[in-house]
Motif scaffolding. Sequence first.
Motif, short mmCIF file in Angstrom:
data_model
loop_
_atom_site.label_atom_id
_atom_site.label_comp_id
_atom_site.label_asym_id
_atom_site.label_seq_id
_atom_site.Cartn_x
_atom_site.Cartn_y
_atom_site.Cartn_z
N ARG A 132 0.83 -1.21 0.00
CA ARG A 132 0.00 0.00 0.00
C ARG A 132 0.87 1.26 0.00
O ARG A 132 0.59 2.21 -0.72
N GLU A 133 1.91 1.27 0.82
CA GLU A 133 2.80 2.43 0.85
C GLU A 133 3.46 2.64 -0.51
O GLU A 133 3.60 3.78 -0.99
N LEU A 134 3.87 1.55 -1.16
CA LEU A 134 4.50 1.67 -2.47
C LEU A 134 3.52 2.23 -3.49
O LEU A 134 3.87 3.08 -4.31
N SER A 135 2.27 1.79 -3.45
CA SER A 135 1.28 2.28 -4.40
C SER A 135 1.03 3.77 -4.22
O SER A 135 0.90 4.52 -5.19
N GLN A 136 0.99 4.23 -2.96
CA GLN A 136 0.75 5.64 -2.71
C GLN A 136 1.92 6.50 -3.16
O GLN A 136 1.74 7.56 -3.77
N ARG A 137 3.14 6.04 -2.89
CA ARG A 137 4.31 6.85 -3.21
C ARG A 137 4.66 6.81 -4.69
O ARG A 137 5.26 7.75 -5.22
N ALA A 138 4.29 5.73 -5.36
CA ALA A 138 4.58 5.62 -6.79
C ALA A 138 3.40 6.08 -7.65
O ALA A 138 3.47 6.03 -8.87
N PHE A 139 2.31 6.51 -6.98
CA PHE A 139 1.14 7.04 -7.67
C PHE A 139 0.54 6.02 -8.65
O PHE A 139 0.31 6.30 -9.82
N CYS A 140 0.30 4.84 -8.14
CA CYS A 140 -0.42 3.84 -8.90
C CYS A 140 -1.34 3.12 -7.94
O CYS A 140 -1.26 3.31 -6.72
N SER A 141 -2.23 2.28 -8.43
CA SER A 141 -3.18 1.60 -7.56
C SER A 141 -2.52 0.43 -6.82
O SER A 141 -1.50 -0.12 -7.27
N LEU A 142 -3.14 0.06 -5.71
CA LEU A 142 -2.67 -1.11 -4.96
C LEU A 142 -2.80 -2.37 -5.81
O LEU A 142 -1.94 -3.26 -5.76
N ASP A 143 -3.86 -2.45 -6.61
CA ASP A 143 -4.05 -3.60 -7.48
C ASP A 143 -2.90 -3.73 -8.49
O ASP A 143 -2.44 -4.83 -8.78
N THR A 144 -2.42 -2.56 -8.98
CA THR A 144 -1.30 -2.59 -9.93
C THR A 144 -0.05 -3.16 -9.27
O THR A 144 0.67 -3.98 -9.85
N VAL A 145 0.23 -2.74 -8.04
CA VAL A 145 1.41 -3.25 -7.32
C VAL A 145 1.30 -4.76 -7.14
O VAL A 145 2.28 -5.50 -7.35
#
Length: 553
Positions: free
Chosen positions: A23-36
Amino acid sequence: MSPPERFNQAMRRLRRSRGVTQRELSQRAFCSLDTVKKLETGARQPSRHLAEQIATVLALVGDERDAFLALVGTRSPLSNEASSTPLITPAPQPSPIGPFSNIPLLGRKAELAALQDLLADPQVRLLTILGPGGSGKSRLALALAKEVIGHYADGISLVPLAPVTDAALLPQAIAVALGVGLAPEPDPGTQVLAWLHHRQLLLVLDNIEQLRAATPWLQELLVTAPGVQLLVTSRERLHLPAEWVFDLHGLAVPPPGGTTFVQDQAATLDHRYRDAVDRPDLTSRLPLPSLEDWPAVALFTHWARRTRAGAPISPEELPAIAAICRLVEGLPLAIELAASWVRTLSPAEIARELARGIDLLAAAAPTVTGRHASMRVVFAHSWQLLTEHERVALERCAVFRGGFTAEQAVAVADAPLPMLATLIDKTLLRRGSAGRYELHELARQYAEEQLARRKELAATRDRHLAMMIALAEAGDRGLRGHEQFAWYQRLAAEEDNLRAALDWATESGQAAVGLQLAGACGLFWLMRSHILEGFQPLREAGAPRVCAAGNKR
């Protein structure tokens, strides 16, 4: 010999080694959690740009970064995608978008007109809509953006900042909103400033309060990009030299006891009543506004009708709805949350529940999610933005009723004037028209709960009680002297505090102290025709003989 590592495997390994959640990666990379999740299982391949964003978030540098990016295109057998999808699609003229774009803006015509006038002023480069959580800042900003979209050659772009917690990521968030791809070098802030330099557009930075550390970069943006105008929503002032602040409060609510015309709220009603502010002589000739005319009541009925379509609001329910709106002081989010209960409770029952506390103000409504899911979540977020000293001071102020003076804040809450100014700037305190400091009632309830958890509530109430006794005794002497009128006015302003102090004396078993306070208030209560009401708590606490003596005073 083990097979070479694929991109999804390297991404998962490096993320875990850095202690970063998906979740933290998705927020900081500006993509969805599903994408991660899909990237880590190999069900999806990243674009080069997204891989670079992930590498930046994971702090990969030098050879390690190069090796990681070299894996882009090494697909897992699980992947059935022929090509990657870019994270950013160029958008020459972005349009304002957001979760509230299809929700009507009710009761804010006056505010919308005032904000349009401000944006039209070339001196206003940075306009902050300042208000507490749940006051409707985002919806108002989006409505404003729609009204002025044709005024900017390069359009308008909404930058949602609620999920961004690191001020260093503000330029990337703006780049994503603008549809601007970023190169590895130079730094994102420099690239965004260069892109904005010759543009003429409006940037709507929504929910920026947690990114105060980014204000130096915003100041640089205002200097570097003279054609860019910033519209900011925040729970806290930015304190930049170019900042213009527009305070947003709750919707106008009908006063207790009916539909009496109230001049200081007339601007939110139709033009006939606004005219009456300048022409008081017109007031007596105007029809009094009905309950439905008040913006807060109109908002409640709007959401209630959506919640129970086919069952209209009856005239008999309007007084209870007006009471609900007063209890939440017109705060739009609280009104929406309260209205979501009309399928389960009647308006009268909702009002009774709200009088007991803020726990009812939570709902699983489709438009109310995240940190707006309940008033508790709203206040918890605001509390996180305070220093420890600010939190303690604000929580101690919760023992006051009906407002307090700067001197009282120092005596009871150890909150000097600079602290009060800071809490006002953070929209958790306000200065009323009479010059007294006030907390929104819902914020006061939350603050009082936090003070109780600190185990400081009793001690703070004792200080409040002692101060009220000293004031009442001085007032008793003053009411018998040549300054009687001045002391009467002063005690009238403190009537709610005097009652709260007496209630605490009764509740905490300090009967003698309660009788001391009641005795000092006797003459004042007599002048207010409140003598029986004033001694009632003590009578209920079991001091009938002394109360009877006080009644004869």
